[in-house]
Design a protein around this motif. Structure first.
Motif, short mmCIF file in Angstrom:
data_model
loop_
_atom_site.label_atom_id
_atom_site.label_comp_id
_atom_site.label_asym_id
_atom_site.label_seq_id
_atom_site.Cartn_x
_atom_site.Cartn_y
_atom_site.Cartn_z
N ALA A 1 0.84 -1.21 0.00
CA ALA A 1 0.00 0.00 0.00
C ALA A 1 0.88 1.25 0.00
CB ALA A 1 -0.93 0.00 1.21
N GLU A 2 2.01 1.21 0.72
CA GLU A 2 2.94 2.34 0.70
C GLU A 2 3.48 2.53 -0.72
OE1 GLU A 2 3.99 4.04 4.02
OE2 GLU A 2 2.02 3.15 4.05
N TYR A 3 3.75 1.41 -1.37
CA TYR A 3 4.27 1.52 -2.74
C TYR A 3 3.23 2.15 -3.67
CZ TYR A 3 7.06 0.72 -6.82
OH TYR A 3 7.81 0.95 -7.95
N ALA A 4 1.96 1.85 -3.46
CA ALA A 4 0.91 2.46 -4.29
C ALA A 4 0.89 3.98 -4.07
CB ALA A 4 -0.45 1.84 -3.96
N HIS A 5 1.13 4.42 -2.84
CA HIS A 5 1.22 5.87 -2.58
C HIS A 5 2.43 6.46 -3.29
CE1 HIS A 5 -0.91 5.04 1.52
NE2 HIS A 5 -1.72 4.90 0.49
N PHE A 6 3.54 5.72 -3.21
CA PHE A 6 4.75 6.17 -3.92
C PHE A 6 4.44 6.40 -5.40
CE2 PHE A 6 8.02 4.63 -6.85
CZ PHE A 6 8.92 5.68 -6.73
N ARG A 7 3.73 5.47 -6.00
CA ARG A 7 3.41 5.58 -7.43
C ARG A 7 2.59 6.85 -7.73
NH1 ARG A 7 1.23 -0.04 -8.84
NH2 ARG A 7 3.19 -1.07 -9.36
N LEU A 8 1.60 7.14 -6.86
CA LEU A 8 0.79 8.36 -7.04
C LEU A 8 1.68 9.61 -7.02
CD1 LEU A 8 -2.23 7.71 -4.60
CD2 LEU A 8 -2.36 7.83 -7.09
N LEU A 9 2.60 9.65 -6.05
CA LEU A 9 3.47 10.81 -5.90
C LEU A 9 4.44 10.92 -7.07
CD1 LEU A 9 4.05 10.08 -2.14
CD2 LEU A 9 3.02 12.22 -2.97
N HIS A 10 4.97 9.78 -7.48
CA HIS A 10 5.89 9.70 -8.61
C HIS A 10 5.21 10.23 -9.88
CE1 HIS A 10 8.28 7.63 -11.75
NE2 HIS A 10 9.26 7.62 -10.88
N ASP A 11 3.98 9.78 -10.11
CA ASP A 11 3.25 10.20 -11.31
C ASP A 11 2.93 11.69 -11.26
OD1 ASP A 11 3.43 7.60 -12.01
OD2 ASP A 11 1.31 7.11 -11.74
N ARG A 12 2.59 12.18 -10.07
CA ARG A 12 2.28 13.60 -9.93
C ARG A 12 3.51 14.46 -10.22
NH1 ARG A 12 -0.21 17.03 -11.15
NH2 ARG A 12 -1.17 18.69 -9.94
N LEU A 13 4.66 14.01 -9.75
CA LEU A 13 5.91 14.73 -10.04
C LEU A 13 6.16 14.79 -11.54
CD1 LEU A 13 8.15 13.40 -7.13
CD2 LEU A 13 7.81 15.82 -7.67
N THR A 14 5.94 13.66 -12.22
CA THR A 14 6.14 13.62 -13.66
C THR A 14 5.17 14.58 -14.35
OG1 THR A 14 6.76 11.30 -13.41
CG2 THR A 14 6.30 12.05 -15.64
N GLU A 15 3.90 14.57 -13.91
CA GLU A 15 2.91 15.49 -14.49
C GLU A 15 3.32 16.95 -14.33
OE1 GLU A 15 -0.67 12.50 -13.22
OE2 GLU A 15 -0.80 14.60 -12.55
N LEU A 16 3.98 17.25 -13.20
CA LEU A 16 4.42 18.64 -12.96
C LEU A 16 5.68 18.98 -13.75
CD1 LEU A 16 3.95 18.94 -9.07
CD2 LEU A 16 2.58 20.06 -10.83
N GLY A 17 6.18 18.01 -14.52
CA GLY A 17 7.38 18.27 -15.31
C GLY A 17 8.67 18.11 -14.51
N ALA A 18 8.56 17.54 -13.31
CA ALA A 18 9.76 17.34 -12.49
C ALA A 18 10.33 15.94 -12.73
CB ALA A 18 9.42 17.51 -11.02
N ASP A 19 11.60 15.78 -12.46
CA ASP A 19 12.21 14.45 -12.52
C ASP A 19 12.06 13.81 -11.13
OD1 ASP A 19 14.57 12.70 -14.01
OD2 ASP A 19 14.76 12.73 -11.83
N PRO A 20 11.28 12.71 -11.04
CA PRO A 20 10.99 12.16 -9.70
C PRO A 20 12.25 11.78 -8.92
CG PRO A 20 9.58 11.15 -11.37
CD PRO A 20 10.60 11.96 -12.10
N GLU A 21 13.23 11.20 -9.61
CA GLU A 21 14.44 10.77 -8.89
C GLU A 21 15.19 11.98 -8.34
OE1 GLU A 21 13.49 9.14 -11.85
OE2 GLU A 21 12.72 7.56 -10.53
#
Lengths: 214, 214
Positions: free
Chosen positions: B48-68
């Motif tokens: 479930a924590e990993y699913a949250h990570f994915r949401l945050l990762h995708d949101r960063l990508t949408e904002l044009g940021a590099d998640p790493e």
């Protein structure tokens, strides 16, 4: 074709294989990945394994079996495989993920040929994820371009992975005759048929090694 | 209210927190759980924590940021927290999961008060999972019934968990002023407001300790 005691064994061994693959890949991703992007890529694969675990776990419950009880006879052999094949670096971790997932999928395919359609459907769901470990191929190939001398070392590593898997597999097949019977055409000459099944797995493994370029 | 540079920091720190919690919980589940059922219960929380990570990762990508890149400034502080708080046994692992998830959710709630609605929505999605770590409460309580002497030891452990978290948090707030600003009402007197935020987190932590019975 039937839901013999072997079916619970089969779902149990696959479930524990997925659960332990999930845990070990997650650990390898966290401890060996050279970058956060690499850690994420291998963690994605680990979480996909967990999703397969959940399917198997739920199917066991539907069959009226206790999932933990169904898994426990196989924990020792699978844990032993993981202990004997703890990767020492990132390329070894990638090869292990690719080879491990590949062997598991061969096993699912083989099992699907002999099973009740409702379980065959579950196998199909798992096989949908077949392409997931392909990222490992690409990264191992890139790693070999960067360091061609790694090739021989990785070829030996892959041979060890499959050798240890076959040896644990033989051990499990001997201890769980119902499971072994489920995977062969008939009760007659089942040891020879198990050997044939293992030969098929070895052949598929060879193809995967070629894909990795080792 | 805006998508300042602090927003990328906020999503980055939360993403790394989720990714590292996923990896550590999975490891604790595999190495410390007294039964396969317990291992599965903690692994569910990890996934479930990993699913949250994915949401945050995708949101960063949408904002044009590099998640790493967004995560990497926070890896050291969060890894340090995990290293300093490696659980020695199953009850410590459960308390850590419950306390860690709780602190993270308090943080999400606090962040949601100050943020752009599209990010507040993401926070809501994460908060839906709020009840997931409740299984830990039940198991810790059962553990304390079986061994009442463990109570004092676990209370100290929980204090250490939150103490180390606040100390790493102060360090991050000092190093990333944009992030700190995002979490307080105004730029004036922001150190005092950060302290107030941390006081709120500590208070919520106290409630969780009462729920655990320690």
């Amino acid at each position: 074709m039937n839901e013999s005691p072997g079916v619970v064994d089969l779902l149990g061994v696959l479930a524990y294989a997925e659960l332990s693959a999930f845990a070990r890949m997650t650990e390898d991703a966290a401890s060996l990945a050279p970058s956060l992007a690499d850690q994420v890529a291998l963690s994605e694969l680990a979480v996909a394994e967990y999703a397969h675990f959940r399917l198997l776990h739920d199917r066991l419950t539907e069959l009226g079996a206790d999932p933990e009880q169904a898994m426990s006879p196989f924990a020792e052999a699978l844990d032993a495989w993981h202990t004997q094949t703890a990767p020492a670096d990132w390329l070894q971790a990638l090869v292990k993920a690719y080879v491990g997932v590949g062997i598991a999928l061969d096993f699912y395919r083989e099992a699907a040929r002999h099973l009740d359609p409702s379980i065959a459907k579950l196998v199909d769901e798992v096989l949908v994820d077949e392409g997931r470990s392909e990222f490992a191929v690409e990264r191992v190939r890139a790693g070999l371009v960067a360091d061609p001398t790694a090739s021989g070392r990785l070829a030996l590593w892959a041979r060890r992975l499959v050798g240890e898997a076959l040896s644990q597999g033989q051990r499990v097949a001997a201890a769980r005759p119902e499971l072994a019977l489920l995977l062969v055409e008939s009760a007659s000459d089942d040891q020879a048929q198990i050997s044939r099944l293992f030969a098929t797995l070895t052949e598929e493994h060879g193809k995967r090694m070629a894909a990795l370029g080792i």
